[in-house]
Motif scaffolding. Structure first.
Motif, PDB file in Angstrom:
ATOM      1  N   CYS A 168     -14.646 -64.602-120.234  1.00  0.00           N
ATOM      2  CA  CYS A 168     -15.931 -64.374-119.573  1.00  0.00           C
ATOM      3  C   CYS A 168     -15.918 -62.935-119.069  1.00  0.00           C
ATOM      4  O   CYS A 168     -15.133 -62.595-118.182  1.00  0.00           O
ATOM      5  CB  CYS A 168     -16.124 -65.337-118.412  1.00  0.00           C
ATOM      6  SG  CYS A 168     -16.169 -67.058-118.912  1.00  0.00           S
ATOM      7  N   VAL A 169     -16.749 -62.105-119.665  1.00  0.00           N
ATOM      8  CA  VAL A 169     -16.837 -60.697-119.296  1.00  0.00           C
ATOM      9  C   VAL A 169     -18.005 -60.549-118.321  1.00  0.00           C
ATOM     10  O   VAL A 169     -19.152 -60.803-118.688  1.00  0.00           O
ATOM     11  CB  VAL A 169     -17.054 -59.813-120.544  1.00  0.00           C
ATOM     12  CG1 VAL A 169     -17.153 -58.345-120.145  1.00  0.00           C
ATOM     13  CG2 VAL A 169     -15.928 -60.031-121.556  1.00  0.00           C
ATOM     14  N   HIS A 170     -17.692 -60.174-117.087  1.00  0.00           N
ATOM     15  CA  HIS A 170     -18.701 -60.040-116.034  1.00  0.00           C
ATOM     16  C   HIS A 170     -19.077 -58.566-115.912  1.00  0.00           C
ATOM     17  O   HIS A 170     -18.221 -57.734-115.590  1.00  0.00           O
ATOM     18  CB  HIS A 170     -18.150 -60.562-114.704  1.00  0.00           C
ATOM     19  CG  HIS A 170     -17.663 -61.967-114.798  1.00  0.00           C
ATOM     20  ND1 HIS A 170     -18.492 -63.053-114.651  1.00  0.00           N
ATOM     21  CD2 HIS A 170     -16.431 -62.471-115.052  1.00  0.00           C
ATOM     22  CE1 HIS A 170     -17.791 -64.158-114.802  1.00  0.00           C
ATOM     23  NE2 HIS A 170     -16.535 -63.833-115.041  1.00  0.00           N
ATOM     24  N   ALA A 171     -20.342 -58.250-116.200  1.00  0.00           N
ATOM     25  CA  ALA A 171     -20.798 -56.857-116.167  1.00  0.00           C
ATOM     26  C   ALA A 171     -22.275 -56.798-115.795  1.00  0.00           C
ATOM     27  O   ALA A 171     -23.096 -57.522-116.376  1.00  0.00           O
ATOM     28  CB  ALA A 171     -20.583 -56.194-117.527  1.00  0.00           C
ATOM     29  N   LYS A 172     -22.587 -55.974-114.821  1.00  0.00           N
ATOM     30  CA  LYS A 172     -23.972 -55.726-114.398  1.00  0.00           C
ATOM     31  C   LYS A 172     -24.736 -57.013-114.107  1.00  0.00           C
ATOM     32  O   LYS A 172     -25.875 -57.187-114.527  1.00  0.00           O
ATOM     33  CB  LYS A 172     -24.702 -54.886-115.441  1.00  0.00           C
ATOM     34  CG  LYS A 172     -24.067 -53.520-115.621  1.00  0.00           C
ATOM     35  CD  LYS A 172     -24.818 -52.688-116.624  1.00  0.00           C
ATOM     36  CE  LYS A 172     -24.102 -51.349-116.797  1.00  0.00           C
ATOM     37  NZ  LYS A 172     -24.729 -50.510-117.793  1.00  0.00           N
ATOM     38  N   GLY A 173     -24.079 -57.936-113.407  1.00  0.00           N
ATOM     39  CA  GLY A 173     -24.731 -59.167-113.008  1.00  0.00           C
ATOM     40  C   GLY A 173     -24.856 -60.222-114.093  1.00  0.00           C
ATOM     41  O   GLY A 173     -25.438 -61.274-113.874  1.00  0.00           O
ATOM     42  N   GLU A 174     -24.325 -59.966-115.262  1.00  0.00           N
ATOM     43  CA  GLU A 174     -24.382 -60.914-116.370  1.00  0.00           C
ATOM     44  C   GLU A 174     -22.981 -61.314-116.790  1.00  0.00           C
ATOM     45  O   GLU A 174     -22.031 -60.577-116.559  1.00  0.00           O
ATOM     46  CB  GLU A 174     -25.116 -60.303-117.560  1.00  0.00           C
ATOM     47  CG  GLU A 174     -26.567 -59.981-117.298  1.00  0.00           C
ATOM     48  CD  GLU A 174     -27.278 -59.464-118.539  1.00  0.00           C
ATOM     49  OE1 GLU A 174     -26.692 -59.517-119.645  1.00  0.00           O
ATOM     50  OE2 GLU A 174     -28.413 -59.010-118.396  1.00  0.00           O
ATOM     51  N   THR A 175     -22.869 -62.475-117.416  1.00  0.00           N
ATOM     52  CA  THR A 175     -21.595 -62.941-117.955  1.00  0.00           C
ATOM     53  C   THR A 175     -21.733 -63.090-119.459  1.00  0.00           C
ATOM     54  O   THR A 175     -22.652 -63.750-119.944  1.00  0.00           O
ATOM     55  CB  THR A 175     -21.202 -64.289-117.327  1.00  0.00           C
ATOM     56  OG1 THR A 175     -21.091 -64.122-115.915  1.00  0.00           O
ATOM     57  CG2 THR A 175     -19.864 -64.771-117.875  1.00  0.00           C
ATOM     58  N   HIS A 176     -20.836 -62.446-120.172  1.00  0.00           N
ATOM     59  CA  HIS A 176     -20.823 -62.498-121.636  1.00  0.00           C
ATOM     60  C   HIS A 176     -19.567 -63.248-122.065  1.00  0.00           C
ATOM     61  O   HIS A 176     -18.486 -63.006-121.534  1.00  0.00           O
ATOM     62  CB  HIS A 176     -20.812 -61.082-122.224  1.00  0.00           C
ATOM     63  CG  HIS A 176     -21.930 -60.233-121.701  1.00  0.00           C
ATOM     64  ND1 HIS A 176     -23.186 -60.251-122.242  1.00  0.00           N
ATOM     65  CD2 HIS A 176     -21.979 -59.366-120.663  1.00  0.00           C
ATOM     66  CE1 HIS A 176     -23.967 -59.419-121.573  1.00  0.00           C
ATOM     67  NE2 HIS A 176     -23.256 -58.878-120.607  1.00  0.00           N
ATOM     68  N   ILE A 177     -19.718 -64.142-123.019  1.00  0.00           N
ATOM     69  CA  ILE A 177     -18.608 -64.970-123.485  1.00  0.00           C
ATOM     70  C   ILE A 177     -18.069 -64.412-124.804  1.00  0.00           C
ATOM     71  O   ILE A 177     -18.843 -64.104-125.713  1.00  0.00           O
ATOM     72  CB  ILE A 177     -19.054 -66.434-123.698  1.00  0.00           C
ATOM     73  CG1 ILE A 177     -19.757 -66.970-122.460  1.00  0.00           C
ATOM     74  CG2 ILE A 177     -17.877 -67.308-124.100  1.00  0.00           C
ATOM     75  CD1 ILE A 177     -18.924 -67.049-121.220  1.00  0.00           C
ATOM     76  N   MET A 178     -16.746 -64.279-124.870  1.00  0.00           N
ATOM     77  CA  MET A 178     -16.089 -63.817-126.093  1.00  0.00           C
ATOM     78  C   MET A 178     -15.021 -64.831-126.493  1.00  0.00           C
ATOM     79  O   MET A 178     -14.308 -65.337-125.628  1.00  0.00           O
ATOM     80  CB  MET A 178     -15.384 -62.469-125.860  1.00  0.00           C
ATOM     81  CG  MET A 178     -16.279 -61.329-125.510  1.00  0.00           C
ATOM     82  SD  MET A 178     -15.308 -59.823-125.186  1.00  0.00           S
ATOM     83  CE  MET A 178     -14.695 -59.458-126.822  1.00  0.00           C
ATOM     84  N   ARG A 179     -14.902 -65.076-127.765  1.00  0.00           N
ATOM     85  CA  ARG A 179     -13.818 -65.941-128.244  1.00  0.00           C
ATOM     86  C   ARG A 179     -12.685 -65.027-128.688  1.00  0.00           C
ATOM     87  O   ARG A 179     -12.666 -64.520-129.812  1.00  0.00           O
ATOM     88  CB  ARG A 179     -14.274 -66.845-129.387  1.00  0.00           C
ATOM     89  CG  ARG A 179     -13.200 -67.815-129.813  1.00  0.00           C
ATOM     90  CD  ARG A 179     -13.787 -68.963-130.604  1.00  0.00           C
ATOM     91  NE  ARG A 179     -12.787 -69.790-131.229  1.00  0.00           N
ATOM     92  CZ  ARG A 179     -12.061 -70.709-130.597  1.00  0.00           C
ATOM     93  NH1 ARG A 179     -12.234 -70.910-129.315  1.00  0.00           N
ATOM     94  NH2 ARG A 179     -11.182 -71.433-131.255  1.00  0.00           N
TER      95      ARG A 179
END
Length: 89
Positions: free
Chosen positions: A11-22
């Motif tokens: 879970c990449v947390h950046a600029k108030g958003e969370t992006h999911i990477m496998r």
């Protein structure tokens, strides 16, 4: 800003958003610039440029504060890394 593990995902947390990477933590850590990103726990990586401070906890761990107000736990295994970083900055 910071990254934490959630099973087989990051879970990449950046600029108030969370992006999911496998991707595994090790694979992601190997891709990141070590001058900018620090591993602070077996499941957490932080952007060192956003560290506002750290507080020692009674159990040998640290609580790390980021400039956005996020607080992250530094495990005992990585506390020396954080101590060294803080003393040089």
């Amino acid at each position: 800003e910071w990254i934490d593990a959630a099973g087989d995902y990051m879970c990449v947390h950046a600029k108030g958003e969370t992006h999911i990477m496998r991707i595994t933590m090790r694979q992601l850590n190997d891709r990141l610039n070590p001058d900018q990103f620090l591993r602070i726990h077996r499941s957490t990586i932080v952007n060192s440029q956003l560290i506002a401070g750290a507080q020692a906890l009674t159990n040998g761990e640290y609580s790390l504060s980021l400039t956005n107000g996020t607080k992250l736990k530094v495990s005992r295994s990585y506390r020396d890394t954080i101590k060294q970083f803080l003393s040089s900055h």
